[in-house]
Design a protein around this motif. Structure first.
Motif, PDB file in Angstrom:
ATOM      1  N   ARG A 228       0.636  -1.164  -0.021  1.00 39.34           N
ATOM      2  CA  ARG A 228      -0.079  -0.046  -0.044  1.00 39.34           C
ATOM      3  C   ARG A 228       0.780   1.312  -0.146  1.00 39.34           C
ATOM      4  O   ARG A 228       0.295   2.414  -0.006  1.00 39.34           O
ATOM      5  CB  ARG A 228      -0.983  -0.006   1.120  1.00 39.34           C
ATOM      6  CG  ARG A 228      -0.313  -0.071   2.539  1.00 39.34           C
ATOM      7  CD  ARG A 228      -1.339  -0.318   3.906  1.00 39.34           C
ATOM      8  NE  ARG A 228      -1.951   0.929   3.967  1.00 39.34           N
ATOM      9  CZ  ARG A 228      -1.952   1.605   5.005  1.00 39.34           C
ATOM     10  NH1 ARG A 228      -0.763   1.338   5.911  1.00 39.34           N
ATOM     11  NH2 ARG A 228      -2.366   2.706   5.277  1.00 39.34           N
ATOM     12  N   ALA A 229       2.329   1.148   0.207  1.00 37.49           N
ATOM     13  CA  ALA A 229       3.171   2.345   0.153  1.00 37.49           C
ATOM     14  C   ALA A 229       3.704   2.775  -0.947  1.00 37.49           C
ATOM     15  O   ALA A 229       3.868   1.797  -2.073  1.00 37.49           O
ATOM     16  CB  ALA A 229       4.075   2.081   1.234  1.00 37.49           C
ATOM     17  N   ASP A 230       4.024   3.814  -1.386  1.00 38.93           N
ATOM     18  CA  ASP A 230       4.989   4.445  -2.592  1.00 38.93           C
ATOM     19  C   ASP A 230       6.408   4.049  -2.074  1.00 38.93           C
ATOM     20  O   ASP A 230       6.695   4.214  -0.849  1.00 38.93           O
ATOM     21  CB  ASP A 230       4.906   5.843  -2.733  1.00 38.93           C
ATOM     22  CG  ASP A 230       3.747   6.294  -3.443  1.00 38.93           C
ATOM     23  OD1 ASP A 230       3.038   5.320  -4.101  1.00 38.93           O
ATOM     24  OD2 ASP A 230       3.178   7.405  -3.196  1.00 38.93           O
ATOM     25  N   LEU A 231       7.087   3.378  -2.769  1.00 36.40           N
ATOM     26  CA  LEU A 231       8.431   2.709  -2.316  1.00 36.40           C
ATOM     27  C   LEU A 231       9.740   3.692  -2.966  1.00 36.40           C
ATOM     28  O   LEU A 231       9.734   3.839  -4.317  1.00 36.40           O
ATOM     29  CB  LEU A 231       8.409   1.450  -2.967  1.00 36.40           C
ATOM     30  CG  LEU A 231       7.349   0.589  -2.548  1.00 36.40           C
ATOM     31  CD1 LEU A 231       7.617  -0.803  -3.311  1.00 36.40           C
ATOM     32  CD2 LEU A 231       7.125   0.312  -1.282  1.00 36.40           C
ATOM     33  N   PHE A 232      10.477   3.781  -2.082  1.00 36.39           N
ATOM     34  CA  PHE A 232      11.709   4.545  -2.245  1.00 36.39           C
ATOM     35  C   PHE A 232      12.948   3.793  -1.952  1.00 36.39           C
ATOM     36  O   PHE A 232      12.796   3.148  -0.792  1.00 36.39           O
ATOM     37  CB  PHE A 232      11.799   6.016  -1.561  1.00 36.39           C
ATOM     38  CG  PHE A 232      10.542   6.781  -2.003  1.00 36.39           C
ATOM     39  CD1 PHE A 232      10.821   7.874  -3.027  1.00 36.39           C
ATOM     40  CD2 PHE A 232       9.238   6.798  -1.514  1.00 36.39           C
ATOM     41  CE1 PHE A 232       9.670   8.420  -3.596  1.00 36.39           C
ATOM     42  CE2 PHE A 232       8.214   7.544  -1.950  1.00 36.39           C
ATOM     43  CZ  PHE A 232       8.359   8.506  -3.091  1.00 36.39           C
ATOM     44  N   VAL A 233      14.175   3.630  -2.603  1.00 33.92           N
ATOM     45  CA  VAL A 233      15.189   2.944  -2.222  1.00 33.92           C
ATOM     46  C   VAL A 233      16.602   3.874  -2.750  1.00 33.92           C
ATOM     47  O   VAL A 233      16.494   4.962  -3.317  1.00 33.92           O
ATOM     48  CB  VAL A 233      15.338   1.681  -3.048  1.00 33.92           C
ATOM     49  CG1 VAL A 233      14.121   0.920  -2.680  1.00 33.92           C
ATOM     50  CG2 VAL A 233      15.511   2.205  -4.586  1.00 33.92           C
ATOM     51  N   GLU A 234      17.661   3.254  -2.353  1.00 31.20           N
ATOM     52  CA  GLU A 234      19.113   4.099  -2.594  1.00 31.20           C
ATOM     53  C   GLU A 234      19.075   3.817  -4.266  1.00 31.20           C
ATOM     54  O   GLU A 234      19.489   4.956  -4.570  1.00 31.20           O
ATOM     55  CB  GLU A 234      19.997   3.400  -1.844  1.00 31.20           C
ATOM     56  CG  GLU A 234      20.125   3.763  -0.402  1.00 31.20           C
ATOM     57  CD  GLU A 234      20.432   2.712   0.427  1.00 31.20           C
ATOM     58  OE1 GLU A 234      21.450   2.887   1.184  1.00 31.20           O
ATOM     59  OE2 GLU A 234      20.069   1.406   0.111  1.00 31.20           O
ATOM     60  N   VAL A 238      20.409  -1.978  -6.601  1.00 27.31           N
ATOM     61  CA  VAL A 238      20.771  -2.668  -5.437  1.00 27.31           C
ATOM     62  C   VAL A 238      19.739  -3.270  -4.742  1.00 27.31           C
ATOM     63  O   VAL A 238      19.862  -4.110  -3.996  1.00 27.31           O
ATOM     64  CB  VAL A 238      21.552  -1.530  -4.717  1.00 27.31           C
ATOM     65  CG1 VAL A 238      21.858  -1.826  -3.163  1.00 27.31           C
ATOM     66  CG2 VAL A 238      22.885  -1.080  -5.427  1.00 27.31           C
ATOM     67  N   ALA A 239      18.441  -2.524  -4.562  1.00 25.91           N
ATOM     68  CA  ALA A 239      17.581  -3.133  -3.725  1.00 25.91           C
ATOM     69  C   ALA A 239      16.905  -4.317  -4.581  1.00 25.91           C
ATOM     70  O   ALA A 239      16.397  -5.270  -3.451  1.00 25.91           O
ATOM     71  CB  ALA A 239      16.128  -1.945  -3.916  1.00 25.91           C
ATOM     72  N   LEU A 240      16.971  -4.575  -5.616  1.00 20.31           N
ATOM     73  CA  LEU A 240      16.356  -5.886  -6.181  1.00 20.31           C
ATOM     74  C   LEU A 240      17.446  -6.958  -6.052  1.00 20.31           C
ATOM     75  O   LEU A 240      17.027  -8.129  -6.354  1.00 20.31           O
ATOM     76  CB  LEU A 240      16.239  -5.660  -7.561  1.00 20.31           C
ATOM     77  CG  LEU A 240      15.054  -4.679  -7.978  1.00 20.31           C
ATOM     78  CD1 LEU A 240      14.677  -4.322  -9.599  1.00 20.31           C
ATOM     79  CD2 LEU A 240      13.725  -5.168  -7.248  1.00 20.31           C
ATOM     80  N   GLY A 250       7.584  -9.356  -3.131  1.00 21.65           N
ATOM     81  CA  GLY A 250       7.362  -9.511  -4.770  1.00 21.65           C
ATOM     82  C   GLY A 250       7.383  -8.186  -5.977  1.00 21.65           C
ATOM     83  O   GLY A 250       6.857  -8.128  -6.758  1.00 21.65           O
ATOM     84  N   VAL A 251       8.163  -7.259  -5.412  1.00 19.37           N
ATOM     85  CA  VAL A 251       8.161  -5.936  -5.959  1.00 19.37           C
ATOM     86  C   VAL A 251       9.280  -5.868  -6.950  1.00 19.37           C
ATOM     87  O   VAL A 251      10.175  -6.379  -7.036  1.00 19.37           O
ATOM     88  CB  VAL A 251       8.574  -4.887  -4.796  1.00 19.37           C
ATOM     89  CG1 VAL A 251       8.947  -3.629  -5.653  1.00 19.37           C
ATOM     90  CG2 VAL A 251       7.517  -4.680  -3.942  1.00 19.37           C
ATOM     91  N   GLY A 252       8.952  -5.212  -7.958  1.00 19.49           N
ATOM     92  CA  GLY A 252       9.620  -5.030  -9.259  1.00 19.49           C
ATOM     93  C   GLY A 252      10.349  -3.751  -9.383  1.00 19.49           C
ATOM     94  O   GLY A 252       9.804  -2.911  -8.630  1.00 19.49           O
ATOM     95  N   ALA A 253      11.111  -3.420 -10.468  1.00 17.50           N
ATOM     96  CA  ALA A 253      11.611  -2.147 -10.552  1.00 17.50           C
ATOM     97  C   ALA A 253      10.824  -1.138 -10.783  1.00 17.50           C
ATOM     98  O   ALA A 253      10.833   0.109 -10.509  1.00 17.50           O
ATOM     99  CB  ALA A 253      12.614  -2.261 -11.512  1.00 17.50           C
ATOM    100  N   ASP A 254       9.720  -1.151 -11.457  1.00 19.73           N
ATOM    101  CA  ASP A 254       8.637  -0.436 -11.747  1.00 19.73           C
ATOM    102  C   ASP A 254       8.114   0.315 -10.804  1.00 19.73           C
ATOM    103  O   ASP A 254       7.395   1.520 -10.949  1.00 19.73           O
ATOM    104  CB  ASP A 254       7.587  -0.978 -12.783  1.00 19.73           C
ATOM    105  CG  ASP A 254       6.850  -1.989 -12.121  1.00 19.73           C
ATOM    106  OD1 ASP A 254       7.412  -2.857 -11.378  1.00 19.73           O
ATOM    107  OD2 ASP A 254       5.600  -2.123 -12.099  1.00 19.73           O
ATOM    108  N   ARG A 255       8.219   0.080  -9.605  1.00 22.96           N
ATOM    109  CA  ARG A 255       7.441   0.561  -8.526  1.00 22.96           C
ATOM    110  C   ARG A 255       8.291   1.224  -7.586  1.00 22.96           C
ATOM    111  O   ARG A 255       7.983   1.958  -6.500  1.00 22.96           O
ATOM    112  CB  ARG A 255       6.770  -0.487  -7.678  1.00 22.96           C
ATOM    113  CG  ARG A 255       5.697  -1.270  -8.303  1.00 22.96           C
ATOM    114  CD  ARG A 255       4.610  -1.617  -6.817  1.00 22.96           C
ATOM    115  NE  ARG A 255       4.511  -0.737  -5.723  1.00 22.96           N
ATOM    116  CZ  ARG A 255       4.081  -1.350  -4.598  1.00 22.96           C
ATOM    117  NH1 ARG A 255       4.069  -2.672  -4.152  1.00 22.96           N
ATOM    118  NH2 ARG A 255       3.797  -0.490  -3.866  1.00 22.96           N
ATOM    119  N   LEU A 256       9.708   1.494  -8.173  1.00 19.28           N
ATOM    120  CA  LEU A 256      10.622   2.090  -7.017  1.00 19.28           C
ATOM    121  C   LEU A 256      11.396   3.371  -7.744  1.00 19.28           C
ATOM    122  O   LEU A 256      11.601   3.417  -8.826  1.00 19.28           O
ATOM    123  CB  LEU A 256      11.742   1.038  -7.030  1.00 19.28           C
ATOM    124  CG  LEU A 256      11.625  -0.236  -6.488  1.00 19.28           C
ATOM    125  CD1 LEU A 256      12.899  -1.276  -6.525  1.00 19.28           C
ATOM    126  CD2 LEU A 256      10.975  -0.420  -5.076  1.00 19.28           C
TER     127      LEU A 256
END
Length: 309
Positions: A228-234, A238-240, A250-256
């Motif tokens: 349910r969140a918007d997702l932010f990574v460095e 690296v996150a994947l 099960g998150v993919g790059a398109d949500r980051l």
């Protein structure tokens, strides 16, 4: 050659500024060298190289899970800073102290951009050095921060962190995982491998940061929050590889969105749903802070020399 050993005297606000400058100068976070994780008998050895035009550096860190039982730090390490154009060694820094400074500074940089303008209540999971560092770093960059709830397994360290937070002028108390229901900010600084709280309890206004692990099989938050969140990574790549909180959901790059996009204003920040920032640690962060410390030390030496003339 004997290298100068430089103590870390930068404050959290200075470290945040150093990280921000590095990103605003155009660092490609997606193209940074990967961390090398090497299994050794005592645990894990991490090699973290990074480079800019001005400086190059590498951190050698160890993670020894058995150390605390014999009174030794779980994390060990050293940092070698080199001149960028010549690759001549410039200085040595304490790698553990550097990690203790830059990790909260990275979170503070992200949460400064993600938090609501009236954010005042922080819930922190964990009661170790990183938990304290995050309280101090967020206090340095979020002037509205007024309350802290500490959630920890052991009452003694929790009480000590409550006391330290109160000394910063914050209304501090110990609590349970349900405290996230009243949070504006949630920071997870633990060695947990399973979710610490029910993600359905987190208010839409809140921002959550998880910094405790860099393993694909470990997570501090559940799939409900991630969903349910918007997702932010460095950095997405690296996150994947390393962010179990995201991979196990099960998150993919398109949500980051990455940290550079957040800092430069290219990433949209909405406040009608939670924002989640997952940090695993990247070598460029150590380099940015180490270089800032080196330059500050050099300025101090030059100033002292000029005053002595």
């Amino acid at each position: 050659m004997t290298l100068p050993e430089i103590a870390l005297t930068l404050g959290y606000a200075d470290a945040v500024d150093a990280l921000e400058r590095t990103l605003l100068d155009g660092l490609d976070v997606e193209g940074c060298p990967a961390r090398a994780n090497i299994r050794v008998p005592a645990g894990e050895l991490l090699l973290m190289p990074a480079a800019t035009a001005e400086f190059t550096g590498v951190k050698i860190a160890g993670v020894a899970p058995a150390n605390p039982a014999v009174g030794l730090p779980r994390i060990t390490g050293s940092y070698l800073l080199l001149d960028g154009p010549t690759l001549q060694p410039a200085a040595l820094l304490d790698g553990v102290a550097l990690t203790s400074l830059r990790t909260p500074a990275v979170t503070a940089l992200a949460l400064r951009a993600l938090a609501g303008p009236d954010a005042r209540h922080l819930v922190v999971f964990g009661a170790g050095p990183q938990a304290l560092g995050h309280v101090e770093a967020l206090k340095a960059v979020l002037p509205g921060l007024a309350e802290v709830t500490v959630v920890a397994r052991r009452p003694g360290p929790a009480a000590e962190l409550v006391e330290r937070a109160a000394a910063l002028g914050l209304a501090a108390r110990a609590g349970g995982p349900e405290a996230v229901a009243d949070a504006d900010l949630v920071v997870c600084c633990t060695t947990a491998r399973t979710p610490l709280f029910d993600g359905r309890l987190v208010p839409d206004r809140a921002v959550v940061a998880a910094v405790g692990s860099h393993e694909p099989e470990a997570r501090e938050v559940d799939a409900e929050l991630v969903g349910r969140a918007d997702l932010f990574v460095e950095a997405r790549q690296v996150a994947l590889r390393e962010a179990g909180d995201l991979l196990m959901a099960g998150v993919g790059a398109d949500r980051l969105a990455n940290l550079a996009e957040l800092v430069t204003g290219k990433a949209e920040v909405r406040h009608d749903r939670p924002r989640f920032f997952k940090s695993v640690g990247m070598a460029w962060q150590d380099l940015a802070v180490a270089a800032a410390q080196y330059l500050a030390e050099r300025q101090n030496v030059d100033r002292a020399a000029a005053e002595g003339q």
